[in-house]
Design a protein around this motif. Sequence first.
Motif, PDB file in Angstrom:
ATOM      1  N   THR A   8       0.839  -1.191   0.000  1.00  0.00           N
ATOM      2  CA  THR A   8       0.000   0.000   0.000  1.00  0.00           C
ATOM      3  C   THR A   8       0.876   1.244   0.000  1.00  0.00           C
ATOM      4  O   THR A   8       2.069   1.202   0.336  1.00  0.00           O
ATOM      5  N   ARG A   9       0.269   2.368  -0.375  1.00  0.00           N
ATOM      6  CA  ARG A   9       0.965   3.648  -0.303  1.00  0.00           C
ATOM      7  C   ARG A   9       1.405   3.948   1.122  1.00  0.00           C
ATOM      8  O   ARG A   9       2.505   4.468   1.365  1.00  0.00           O
ATOM      9  N   ASP A  10       0.556   3.621   2.105  1.00  0.00           N
ATOM     10  CA  ASP A  10       0.898   3.899   3.500  1.00  0.00           C
ATOM     11  C   ASP A  10       2.113   3.094   3.955  1.00  0.00           C
ATOM     12  O   ASP A  10       2.913   3.570   4.773  1.00  0.00           O
ATOM     13  N   ASP A  11       2.250   1.868   3.451  1.00  0.00           N
ATOM     14  CA  ASP A  11       3.435   1.074   3.788  1.00  0.00           C
ATOM     15  C   ASP A  11       4.699   1.780   3.309  1.00  0.00           C
ATOM     16  O   ASP A  11       5.715   1.831   4.015  1.00  0.00           O
ATOM     17  N   TYR A  58      -2.770   9.645   5.026  1.00  0.00           N
ATOM     18  CA  TYR A  58      -1.838   8.660   5.577  1.00  0.00           C
ATOM     19  C   TYR A  58      -2.213   8.291   7.003  1.00  0.00           C
ATOM     20  O   TYR A  58      -2.490   9.156   7.828  1.00  0.00           O
ATOM     21  N   HIS A  59      -2.186   7.006   7.286  1.00  0.00           N
ATOM     22  CA  HIS A  59      -2.457   6.504   8.638  1.00  0.00           C
ATOM     23  C   HIS A  59      -1.216   5.766   9.121  1.00  0.00           C
ATOM     24  O   HIS A  59      -0.870   4.704   8.582  1.00  0.00           O
ATOM     25  N   ALA A  60      -0.563   6.322  10.121  1.00  0.00           N
ATOM     26  CA  ALA A  60       0.647   5.698  10.663  1.00  0.00           C
ATOM     27  C   ALA A  60       0.283   4.439  11.437  1.00  0.00           C
ATOM     28  O   ALA A  60      -0.811   4.325  11.985  1.00  0.00           O
ATOM     29  N   ALA A  63       5.311   5.981  12.961  1.00  0.00           N
ATOM     30  CA  ALA A  63       6.062   5.475  11.820  1.00  0.00           C
ATOM     31  C   ALA A  63       7.539   5.249  12.148  1.00  0.00           C
ATOM     32  O   ALA A  63       8.189   4.408  11.542  1.00  0.00           O
ATOM     33  N   VAL A 108       5.063   5.072   2.700  1.00  0.00           N
ATOM     34  CA  VAL A 108       5.261   6.299   3.468  1.00  0.00           C
ATOM     35  C   VAL A 108       5.853   5.983   4.838  1.00  0.00           C
ATOM     36  O   VAL A 108       6.744   6.690   5.329  1.00  0.00           O
ATOM     37  N   THR A 109       5.396   4.904   5.464  1.00  0.00           N
ATOM     38  CA  THR A 109       5.930   4.510   6.769  1.00  0.00           C
ATOM     39  C   THR A 109       7.416   4.203   6.675  1.00  0.00           C
ATOM     40  O   THR A 109       8.218   4.637   7.518  1.00  0.00           O
TER      41      THR A 109
END
Length: 237
Positions: free
Chosen positions: A59-62, A124-126, A131, A64-65
């Motif tokens: 995922t995009r959030d992965d 974004y959800h940390a 993160a 970004v983290t």
Amino acid sequence: MTATGGRGRRERLRAETTAEIKAVALALMASGGPDAITLRAIAREMGMTANAIYGYFATRDDLVTVLINDVYTALADAVDAAWEAAPAQDPAVRIQAWADAFRGWALANPQGFRLIYGDPVPGYHAPEGGAAPDAARRVCIGLTALAAAAWPHAQHLYEDSAFEWSDFDTGLLDKVRPAFPELPPAAVALALRIWGHLHGLVSLEVYGHMHTQTARPEKLFQEELAQLVRTLGVPHP
């Protein structure tokens, strides 16, 4: 080619592609802002299919983290190294070294600075715990160490301080109080004051606002830092 050799080559290629994905993500953010970080946009830039890039980050959030953790850790490593290299018996030099390392890292890594200290990535959800929990703890402890170094000289300035522990976020206190159990609430407030001085000028410089006002932003930073040290009564060589 042996099975081990083939596996090693695949792992190397995967590491190289992963590093390229992260570099492209930061470049997209630099040119288009935080919401420009999407896996599809990165895939287009790299000539990959969207399905292929999902094999690296689900995922995009992965992504970004991982970016936040990498960037924050690099910052923590830089300021920690500068602090440790400066003489422990000279608090003014240690404060100067930490501040210079912070500014130097930010100017060398403007996209990373914007990622962790600029506008949040939309949507974004940390993960639970943040993160980059270890790096965030290290930077908080480093900032508090600046206040702790100045405190023996500056505490008389805060005799009438009204700060209480309840005035601070519990997450911040969970990071700094175990490392500095002897410091009072006023010293934590001092750490935030120092942070405001450093972060404010560096942010203006990273975002390009300072260069429209002065040709010597580094001189302004150094004089502000020297004045802060003098104000706190820390002896300077």
